[in-house]
Design an enzyme around this catalytic site. Structure first.
Site: not given
Ligand code: SAH
Length: 338
Positions: A89, A102, A109, A113, A116, A330
């Site tokens: 996406e 984006c 991945c 985390c 996420c 995000c």
């Molecule tokens: N892997 C990279 C880029 C992808 S995530 C990273 O970790 O930076 C992009 C951003 O969205 C990151 O800061 C991530 O922590 C955040 N993110 C992930 N899940 C989210 C959620 N449910 N709500 C808001 N931000 C989120």
């Protein structure tokens, strides 16, 4: 065979020299691909027939296929299918300063985390340079307008696909390609330390964003498993080195998770950690997803956290929420499949 998209101009120049041709062919090809947007070698009318035949034998015009596009007021989410049928996406956001995309850097991945959703699908493979580039080109084509900003913050950890991401950045930044300025390109990492050092030496001057999300190791390790491999002190050391070498201001992303990392004491600890560092904090309202137990902090709590940082001289902004109605925000990408 290799895709003709996604080869840096420098590599293409080297190729033409190697086959006894002229370096400037690379520029000609770039103009056809990225300015005129042709989709076959036959349309490159200033190239000789035998060169066209040779190129056809060595390079393909690969593509990615748009499967579904979902839209709300300011956001469009594009689901693409790749040649091997995997799906990725990209999200287009219409800001007042321009169109920003984006893009995803991997299929799935492995960073794991806790908060996420996108990361629940394990990594299947890295995206190629051409698959990243085509996300930008196909969305631009669909939109009929120029995309001026690119953020590498979709699915995947860009620094776990470092070489391809760097080539991708060099290509979109190339004046003969999409000519997107380095200041308009942002890469976000969960903190893969050796690649932060590597980026500092690339001479690229793009924006670096670090997903910090916690002001100490205890808390960070609970929500980000990468912190066990690269603890906070090492991330901060690498970031300082990056700032020293590039003179760039770094962004720290900080998701506001209700009752987890959003207390005033967390803000104080964060302010202490960031004291004297040329940076700002981007407070991210958490996008709740159906599968995960974390809850978003209230607006009041976010405001209090923001004020606590500001009072201690740390610059902060609150991220505008885009696209959560269409699961394009995000951490929500590809959540439908889970
Ligand atoms: N892997 C990279 C880029 C992808 S995530 C990273 O970790 O930076 C992009 C951003 O969205 C990151 O800061 C991530 O922590 C955040 N993110 C992930 N899940 C989210 C959620 N449910 N709500 C808001 N931000 C989120």
């Amino acid at each position: 065979m290799q895709s003709i998209y996604g080869i840096t101009r420098k590599k293409l120049e080297a190729y033409f020299e190697e086959i006894g041709d002229k370096k400037f062919r690379a520029t000609q090809i770039y103009e056809w691909l990225y300015r005129n947007k042709v989709k076959s070698f036959d349309e490159m009318t200033n190239l000789k027939k035998d060169l066209i035949e040779k190129l056809k034998q060595e390079y393909t015009f690969d593509d990615i296929k748009l499967v579904i596009k979902q839209e709300d007021e300011l956001t469009s989410k594009y689901l693409f299918e790749l040649n091997d049928k995997h799906r990725i996406e990209a999200v287009l956001m219409r800001h007042d300063y321009g169109n920003s995309i984006c893009i995803s850097s991997q299929i799935g991945c492995n960073m794991g985390c806790a908060f996420c959703q996108s990361g629940r699908l394990k990594k299947i493979r890295n995206l190629t340079v051409s698959e990243m580039l085509l996300q930008v080109m196909r969305v631009e084509e669909d939109l009929g307008e120029r995309i001026s900003h690119v953020v590498i913050m979709g699915i995947g950890e860009p620094f776990d696909n470092y070489d391809n991401v760097i080539d991708f950045v060099r290509i979109i930044n190339d004046p003969y390609s999409l000519a997107i300025g380095v200041r308009h390109i942002t890469v976000s990492t969960c903190g893969i330390v050796p690649k932060i050092y590597a980026l500092a030496d690339e001479n690229l001057d793009i924006n670096l964003a670090i997903s910090l999300h916690a002001p100490n190791n205890d808390l960070r390790s609970k929500i980000m498993k990468i912190n066990n491999a690269y603890p906070l002190e090492e991330v901060m050391k690498a970031v300082k080195d990056y700032i020293d070498k590039t003179n760039r201001r770094v962004t720290f992303e900080y998701i506001m998770l209700d009752g987890v990392n959003d207390k005033e004491s967390n803000a104080l600890e964060l302010a202490k950690l960031l004291k004297g560092i040329n940076c700002y904090v981007n407070l991210i309202p958490y996008n709740e997803t159906s599968h995960i137990e974390y809850k978003a902090s209230s607006e009041k709590q976010i405001k209090a956290f923001y004020d606590a940082l500001k009072q201690r001289g740390v610059d902060a902004t609150t991220r505008k929420r885009f696209g959560n109605k269409i699961s394009a925000a995000c951490g929500q990408l590809r959540s439908k499949e889970l």
